[in-house]
Design a protein around this motif. Structure first.
Motif, PDB file in Angstrom:
ATOM      1  N   ILE A 440      32.069  40.426  42.143  1.00 60.12           N
ATOM      2  CA  ILE A 440      32.892  39.410  42.817  1.00 60.12           C
ATOM      3  C   ILE A 440      33.070  39.715  44.304  1.00 60.12           C
ATOM      4  N   GLY A 441      32.774  40.957  44.710  1.00 59.43           N
ATOM      5  CA  GLY A 441      32.978  41.334  46.108  1.00 59.43           C
ATOM      6  C   GLY A 441      34.459  41.469  46.402  1.00 59.43           C
ATOM      7  N   GLY A 442      34.811  42.135  47.467  1.00 59.23           N
ATOM      8  CA  GLY A 442      36.233  42.313  47.804  1.00 59.23           C
ATOM      9  C   GLY A 442      36.819  43.450  46.982  1.00 59.23           C
ATOM     10  N   HIS A 443      37.986  43.907  47.413  1.00 61.92           N
ATOM     11  CA  HIS A 443      38.572  45.054  46.715  1.00 61.92           C
ATOM     12  C   HIS A 443      39.770  44.616  45.878  1.00 61.92           C
ATOM     13  N   ALA A 444      39.772  45.020  44.617  1.00 64.37           N
ATOM     14  CA  ALA A 444      40.915  44.732  43.742  1.00 64.37           C
ATOM     15  C   ALA A 444      41.634  46.050  43.467  1.00 64.37           C
ATOM     16  N   ASP A 445      42.909  46.094  43.839  1.00 67.29           N
ATOM     17  CA  ASP A 445      43.696  47.305  43.611  1.00 67.29           C
ATOM     18  C   ASP A 445      44.503  47.108  42.327  1.00 67.29           C
ATOM     19  N   LEU A 446      44.076  47.789  41.268  1.00 66.46           N
ATOM     20  CA  LEU A 446      44.747  47.621  39.970  1.00 66.46           C
ATOM     21  C   LEU A 446      46.060  48.402  39.989  1.00 66.46           C
ATOM     22  N   LYS A 447      47.193  47.673  39.810  1.00 65.84           N
ATOM     23  CA  LYS A 447      48.491  48.346  39.910  1.00 65.84           C
ATOM     24  C   LYS A 447      49.065  48.648  38.539  1.00 65.84           C
ATOM     25  N   ASP A 448      48.692  47.838  37.560  1.00 68.05           N
ATOM     26  CA  ASP A 448      49.227  48.069  36.216  1.00 68.05           C
ATOM     27  C   ASP A 448      48.227  47.543  35.200  1.00 68.05           C
ATOM     28  N   TYR A 449      48.115  48.246  34.092  1.00 67.50           N
ATOM     29  CA  TYR A 449      47.214  47.839  33.003  1.00 67.50           C
ATOM     30  C   TYR A 449      47.968  48.135  31.720  1.00 67.50           C
ATOM     31  N   ARG A 450      48.177  47.125  30.890  1.00 66.66           N
ATOM     32  CA  ARG A 450      48.882  47.354  29.625  1.00 66.66           C
ATOM     33  C   ARG A 450      48.134  46.697  28.480  1.00 66.66           C
ATOM     34  N   ILE A 451      48.060  47.418  27.369  1.00 70.50           N
ATOM     35  CA  ILE A 451      47.345  46.874  26.217  1.00 70.50           C
ATOM     36  C   ILE A 451      48.248  46.948  24.999  1.00 70.50           C
ATOM     37  N   GLN A 452      48.193  45.925  24.164  1.00 76.37           N
ATOM     38  CA  GLN A 452      48.952  45.972  22.914  1.00 76.37           C
ATOM     39  C   GLN A 452      48.233  45.166  21.851  1.00 76.37           C
TER      40      GLN A 452
END
Ligand code: KIV
Ligand code: ZN
Length: 515
Positions: A440-452
């Motif tokens: 996709i290009g560009g920078h994605a800063d992942l701040k939170d990831y939650r799985i349930q």
């Protein structure tokens, strides 16, 4: 029984919770469910804060007929005019004007003298009354304000036409005795207090929001404000479901009741949890998964003999286990549509067909489809944006304890072409995200990831919620799938689509302006 008006601010104060970002469809869905729950007033947003907020408040006001819809406004004529344009199509147009009244707010935030705050409030309420049939005025940070100043200003805004006076505990600071004292003092000392309804609005910084709201109701407040699941700024707002059930269960004590349809509570809570991405803790009062679970053998024995031994609220009262019509792979579109409606969702024909197809795919893989599964599918559909820039087509991940995890992803890009890329990561999820980021290009800063998992069982659906900053926009995303990696990829792409919609100005809802 005294009737208490319920003012729900899930769509305004609730959306101020960090990481919560409802899109247009999600806001509409929530408003319909709040109407079904029977709230008296829905605060749909702050119309002057952004075009997105204006559009959603307007659509909610134009569509909701069973509740009065309101919007927030500063004591500024321009805000009031904008709010009127958004709200005038509603059944009982209502404006909510606020201004800080504590010394801290007046001195440091507003840089206004107490006299200026009075003048400003009176002018704003008078101006609002030239348009709105109903005007509420809020003394922000009331609980840290000088009581005699409150008496003075409240008398004047009531004279100017305000019919509801809200006294918020903006910072969640007050104790029960103090809030009771404040409400009694205002009732006794404001000469025209009988011409207005007093309202309470508590925040949960010290974990006392529900208790403080109930104390204010005891001392004469006739309106209670809060959010579903208590979502909101910082530690959140008072949980409306807790207050409504407390009034019901202890009506011998409070001698007051709300008009809520209590058995819609669980469904509303699940919907808000799914659409906000904020999980309800299992031990949360009234709506937590464990609220009706009895673990100790002595308790189980007692409940089996007579449920009142350890159960003060019956699950039925709040709609737990209601409507468990099981669907399977042989269920048709008609039964599916009924189920979607029973769960409180509004779906267009196109949405219905799409989700039905996903349901059929799921039914081939999973033995029992629960209400929660269907709500997850429907919530993912609602999370979708007006324009899907990218779509996940295929995903393959190579993982072994001694290999470097490698992902190969195929996406449909904005031009409608299929593109493919591969990348590695320190784990499988990182490999998937590195690959997508390259595409996709560009920078994605992942701040939170939650799985349930949506339900129990080895074949349960996985739900992933992410929060990221992409090209300067903070967005959340949600993805659901049988496989955790596929759910992870979908959540990431959902967040990117939200950010791109925002950037192109198509989905103005992604703008989030907090008070
Ligand atoms: O907490 C608060 O004071 C508010 C006002 C804007 C009513 O949310
Ligand atoms: Zn608030």
């Amino acid at each position: 029984m005294r009737k208490i008006n319920v003012f729900d601010t899930t769509l305004r104060d609730g959306e101020q919770a960090p990481g919560v970002n409802f899109n247009f469809d999600e806001k509409m869905q929530i408003a319909y469910q709040l109407e079904r729950l029977g709230v008296d007033i829905i605060e749909a947003g702050f119309p002057a804060s952004s075009n997105g907020s204006f559009e959603s408040v307007k659509n909610i006001a134009d569509s909701i007929k069973g509740s009065s819809v309101t919007g927030l406004s500063r004591t500024v004529f321009k805000d009031i005019d904008t709010a009127w344009e958004a709200l005038k199509g509603g059944v009982e147009p209502r404006l909510h004007i606020f201004i800080g009244t504590s010394p801290i707010h007046m001195e440091h935030k507003l840089r206004m003298t107490p006299e200026q705050v009075i003048e400003n409030s009176v002018e704003a309420v008078k101006y609002a009354k030239t348009r709105f049939p109903h005007v509420q005025w809020s003394a922000e940070d009331a609980c840290r304000s000088d009581l005699d100043f409150l008496v003075k200003i409240i008398e004047k805004v009531i004279d100017a036409g305000a019919e509801v006076i809200n006294l918020p505990d903006t910072v969640g600071y007050v104790t029960q005795d103090e809030i009771r004292h404040m409400f009694r003092y205002i009732k006794e000392n404001v000469p025209n207090s009988d011409q207005a309804v007093l309202s309470t609005h508590c925040h949960d910084d010290l974990g006392m929001a529900a208790a403080n709201s109930l104390a204010a109701l005891e001392a004469g407040a006739g309106q209670v404000e809060g959010t579903i699941n208590g979502i909101g700024e910082r530690a959140g707002n008072a949980s409306l479901e807790e207050i409504a059930v407390a009034l019901k269960i202890r009506n011998d004590y409070y001698k007051a009741e709300t008009g809520l349809t209590l058995n819609e509570i669980k469904r509303t809570s699940t919907m808000i949890s799914k659409l906000s991405g904020m999980t309800v803790p299992s031990n949360k009062a009234v709506v937590g998964d464990n609220a009706f679970a009895h673990e100790s053998g002595i308790h189980q024995d007692g409940v089996l003999k007579n449920s009142s031994t350890y159960e003060i609220i019956t699950p039925d009262l709040v709609g737990v286990n209601a409507n468990r019509m099981v669907l399977g792979k042989l269920s048709g579109l008609h039964a599916f549509k009924n189920k979607i409606e029973a769960l409180g969702y509004q779906a267009s024909e196109e949405e219905l067909k799409k989700v039905f197809k996903e349901f059929k795919t799921l039914a081939d893989k999973k033995s029992e489809i629960t209400d929660e599964d269907i709500m997850a599918l429907m919530s993912e559909e609602k999370a979708g944006e007006s324009v899907s820039y990218y779509e996940v087509e295929t995903l393959q991940v190579n993982y072994g304890t001694t290999n470097i995890p490698t992902a190969t992803v195929t996406l449909k890009n904005p031009e409608g072409n299929t593109i493919q890329e591969a990348a590695t990561g320190s784990g499988s999820v990182e490999a998937v995200y590195q690959t997508i980021e390259r595409m996709i290009g560009g920078h994605a800063d992942l701040k939170d990831y939650r799985i349930q998992s949506i339900t129990g069982g080895r074949d349960a659906l996985a739900e992933v919620n992410v929060l990221m900053e992409y090209e300067g926009v903070e967005v959340s995303g949600r993805g659901t799938a049988n496989d955790v990696l596929e759910a992870s990829a979908r959540a990431y792409i959902n967040a990117i689509n939200r950010a791109l919609n925002y950037q192109s100005g198509r989905d103005l809802q992604a703008e989030k302006v907090n008070v």
